[in-house]
Design a protein around this motif. Structure first.
Motif, PDB file in Angstrom:
ATOM      1  N   PHE A  19       0.838  -1.204   0.000  1.00  0.00           N
ATOM      2  CA  PHE A  19       0.000   0.000   0.000  1.00  0.00           C
ATOM      3  C   PHE A  19       0.867   1.247   0.000  1.00  0.00           C
ATOM      4  CE2 PHE A  19      -2.135   3.511   2.075  1.00  0.00           C
ATOM      5  CZ  PHE A  19      -3.417   3.491   1.543  1.00  0.00           C
ATOM      6  N   TRP A  20       1.915   1.252   0.834  1.00  0.00           N
ATOM      7  CA  TRP A  20       2.745   2.447   1.001  1.00  0.00           C
ATOM      8  C   TRP A  20       3.801   2.576  -0.086  1.00  0.00           C
ATOM      9  CZ3 TRP A  20       0.495   5.619   4.185  1.00  0.00           C
ATOM     10  CH2 TRP A  20      -0.366   5.096   5.152  1.00  0.00           C
ATOM     11  N   ARG A  21       3.921   1.555  -0.935  1.00  0.00           N
ATOM     12  CA  ARG A  21       4.812   1.662  -2.102  1.00  0.00           C
ATOM     13  C   ARG A  21       4.105   2.275  -3.300  1.00  0.00           C
ATOM     14  NH1 ARG A  21       6.647  -3.728  -0.293  1.00  0.00           N
ATOM     15  NH2 ARG A  21       8.648  -3.459   0.765  1.00  0.00           N
ATOM     16  N   GLN A  22       2.818   2.455  -3.202  1.00  0.00           N
ATOM     17  CA  GLN A  22       2.063   3.095  -4.272  1.00  0.00           C
ATOM     18  C   GLN A  22       2.330   4.605  -4.279  1.00  0.00           C
ATOM     19  OE1 GLN A  22      -2.135   1.097  -4.683  1.00  0.00           O
ATOM     20  NE2 GLN A  22      -1.792   1.599  -2.535  1.00  0.00           N
ATOM     21  N   GLN A  27      -2.639   6.083  -2.937  1.00  0.00           N
ATOM     22  CA  GLN A  27      -2.965   5.915  -1.515  1.00  0.00           C
ATOM     23  C   GLN A  27      -4.198   6.737  -1.147  1.00  0.00           C
ATOM     24  OE1 GLN A  27       0.479   6.782   0.905  1.00  0.00           O
ATOM     25  NE2 GLN A  27       1.856   5.735  -0.512  1.00  0.00           N
ATOM     26  N   ARG A  28      -4.235   7.963  -1.617  1.00  0.00           N
ATOM     27  CA  ARG A  28      -5.370   8.835  -1.279  1.00  0.00           C
ATOM     28  C   ARG A  28      -6.671   8.311  -1.879  1.00  0.00           C
ATOM     29  NH1 ARG A  28      -1.178  12.577  -2.148  1.00  0.00           N
ATOM     30  NH2 ARG A  28      -1.840  13.017  -4.281  1.00  0.00           N
ATOM     31  N   GLU A  29      -6.597   7.771  -3.089  1.00  0.00           N
ATOM     32  CA  GLU A  29      -7.796   7.190  -3.710  1.00  0.00           C
ATOM     33  C   GLU A  29      -8.277   5.977  -2.922  1.00  0.00           C
ATOM     34  OE1 GLU A  29      -6.595   6.379  -7.673  1.00  0.00           O
ATOM     35  OE2 GLU A  29      -6.491   8.501  -8.266  1.00  0.00           O
ATOM     36  N   ALA A  30      -7.336   5.168  -2.432  1.00  0.00           N
ATOM     37  CA  ALA A  30      -7.718   3.997  -1.640  1.00  0.00           C
ATOM     38  C   ALA A  30      -8.393   4.432  -0.341  1.00  0.00           C
ATOM     39  CB  ALA A  30      -6.491   3.143  -1.352  1.00  0.00           C
ATOM     40  N   PHE A  31      -7.845   5.438   0.315  1.00  0.00           N
ATOM     41  CA  PHE A  31      -8.462   5.913   1.556  1.00  0.00           C
ATOM     42  C   PHE A  31      -9.851   6.502   1.274  1.00  0.00           C
ATOM     43  CE2 PHE A  31      -4.204   6.157   3.782  1.00  0.00           C
ATOM     44  CZ  PHE A  31      -4.564   5.292   4.804  1.00  0.00           C
ATOM     45  N   ARG A 334      -8.728  14.359   4.900  1.00  0.00           N
ATOM     46  CA  ARG A 334      -9.311  14.501   3.563  1.00  0.00           C
ATOM     47  C   ARG A 334     -10.754  14.008   3.535  1.00  0.00           C
ATOM     48  NH1 ARG A 334      -3.987  14.810   2.108  1.00  0.00           N
ATOM     49  NH2 ARG A 334      -3.538  15.844   0.137  1.00  0.00           N
ATOM     50  N   ASP A 335     -11.388  14.047   4.684  1.00  0.00           N
ATOM     51  CA  ASP A 335     -12.785  13.644   4.804  1.00  0.00           C
ATOM     52  C   ASP A 335     -13.658  14.756   4.237  1.00  0.00           C
ATOM     53  OD1 ASP A 335     -15.356  12.934   5.613  1.00  0.00           O
ATOM     54  OD2 ASP A 335     -14.668  12.090   7.516  1.00  0.00           O
ATOM     55  N   ALA A 336     -14.344  14.457   3.130  1.00  0.00           N
ATOM     56  CA  ALA A 336     -15.131  15.483   2.449  1.00  0.00           C
ATOM     57  C   ALA A 336     -16.302  15.974   3.281  1.00  0.00           C
ATOM     58  CB  ALA A 336     -15.634  14.943   1.110  1.00  0.00           C
ATOM     59  N   SER A 337     -16.721  15.218   4.291  1.00  0.00           N
ATOM     60  CA  SER A 337     -17.815  15.680   5.144  1.00  0.00           C
ATOM     61  C   SER A 337     -17.361  16.803   6.068  1.00  0.00           C
ATOM     62  CB  SER A 337     -18.370  14.514   5.966  1.00  0.00           C
ATOM     63  OG  SER A 337     -17.420  14.070   6.930  1.00  0.00           O
TER      64      SER A 337
END
Length: 422
Positions: A19-22, A27-31, A334-337
């Motif tokens: 995950f952290w090698r991406q 990573q942000r898209e996965a979260f 980065r929580d859009a809410s």
């Protein structure tokens, strides 16, 4: 806080090294996908127990403020420190709870007297000016080596009262202790690094303990003197506790500030409209720019907590004693809410309730105020002296699951003729 769960497999699982090698964007898209789950995310279930990820702002904040349920012991890092390491090097506040944590934090908090804080604030401004003045001419220069790394280290050493003759040794030991961190390491380095890193850490602890003994015999006007001198209740830090606290400061007060500074220069270089806004009115925009830099870069990826008692709520599995939860601060930021257009870098963002210094509660960063001042002072000194200073390449970000580290960031103080900043 609800406890609806989902199982996560493959590259979307932040417990896995891949995950952290991406790239950071992946990573942000996965979260972002994980945040669509309303509650803790089941990341792993083994015979030893379950591990959940907290990826939404409200869940990270709630867990941070409920220490009776979510405990830092036996360790806030992943994996937690071995028992023998805690015995040899002493207890770190970040791995303690309850009265033991309160005692150490109380000693430290009382040591930050108004006089020490006022002197530190003055020193921050002088140090920023001095570091910017000695930036080598020409370029590009590594911003991490020239500015971001020495700034918080020099401030910390002077505030603590580390003698000048010991600072180079401590800096060298820090480099040796951290040279093999990250995920991309050869087998030989992985086998060597625990021994060499712990030896360097032990030597550094001995230096700090020796300074503590000197201050007990001959007090000075510095933080170490305050930490080793008994207060009215007789509380003070022992030699081991002083060494553990200094190690914590190197991460909480040096590494994180260094990383935020490097990310900050890159963000202001790649968002010229935001940079122009800050330059147009620093008194108005520099402070919110610091907050947005910390939110956007989030210098620490995660800390862990251990569930102390059953925690029910919502649908799905209840959290049970012994479960592990991982607080993912970058995802929460980065929580859009909470943050409209969370991927945007916006120095006018208000409100900005980011969790870059933790989610509140008893483990909220003691040095948050000083870190903000250091970032502000460097950016102000840099752009006052070199209005065209800019990063010339993206930051080198090694794959690590703990901190959002920047190992190198080339930059120039002027724009070469015929070129534009990145």
């Amino acid at each position: 806080m609800t406890s609806q769960t989902v199982a996560v497999a493959g590259p979307d699982n932040p417990l896995q090294p891949e995950f952290w090698r991406q790239p950071g964007a992946a990573q942000r898209e996965a979260f972002a996908r994980l945040r669509r789950t309303d509650g803790p995310v089941l990341l792993e279930e083994t015979a030893r127990g379950r591990t959940f990820g907290l990826v939404r702002h409200r869940d990270v904040s709630a867990a941070s403020r409920q220490p009776e349920v979510f405990r830092n012991a036996p360790g806030a890092t992943t994996p937690p420190p071995a028992r023998w390491v805690r015995t040899v090097f002493g207890p770190s506040m970040v791995n303690l709870d309850g009265p033991e944590h309160a005692r150490l934090r109380g000693v430290v908090a009382r040591a930050f007297t108004p006089r020490i804080l006022a002197r530190a604030e003055e020193d921050i401004l002088r140090t920023a000016e001095r570091i910017v003045e000695r930036i080598p001419d020409g370029g590009p220069v590594d911003f991490v080596e020239a500015v971001a790394a020495p700034m918080p280290f020099e401030v910390l050493c002077r505030m603590m009262g580390i003698p000048d003759e010991e600072r180079d040794r401590i800096r060298s030991l820090i480099d040796r202790a951290s040279e093999h961190t990250g995920l991309d390491r050869t087998l030989a380095r992985r086998l060597r690094s625990p021994g060499s890193g712990l030896r360097a850490l032990a030597r550094m602890h001995r230096i700090v303990a020796r300074v503590g003994r000197l201050r007990q015999a001959c007090p000075g006007d510095d933080l170490i003197t305050r930490l080793v001198s008994p207060d009215r209740d007789g509380n003070h830090l022992t030699g081991r506790e002083l060494g553990a606290f200094f190690s914590l400061l190197l991460v909480a007060g040096v590494e994180t500030t260094r990383n935020a500074l490097a990310h900050g220069l890159h963000l202001l270089s790649t968002h010229p409209e935001q940079r122009e806004l800050v330059a147009s009115d620093p008194d108005r925009f520099l402070d919110p720019a610091v907050e947005e830099i910390v939110r956007h870069s989030t210098p620490i990826h995660q800390f862990r907590r251990t569930v102390a008692r059953e925690h029910a709520g919502g649908e799905g599995h209840a959290l049970a004693p012994g479960d592990t939860v991982i607080l993912f601060y970058g995802s929460a930021n980065r929580d859009a809410s909470v943050f409209p257009e969370p991927e945007a870098f916006d120095v006018t963002r208000s409100p900005n309730p980011h969790l870059g210094f933790g989610g509140g509660g008893p483990h909220y960063c003691l040095g948050a105020h000083l870190a903000r001042q250091e970032i502000r002072a460097v950016l102000h000194a840099l752009f006052t002296r070199y209005p065209e200073a800019h990063a010339t390449e993206p930051p080198e970000v090694p794959p690590t699951s703990f901190d959002h580290r920047v190992s190198r960031l080339p930059f120039r103080t002027t724009v070469p003729r015929g070129t534009m900043p990145v």
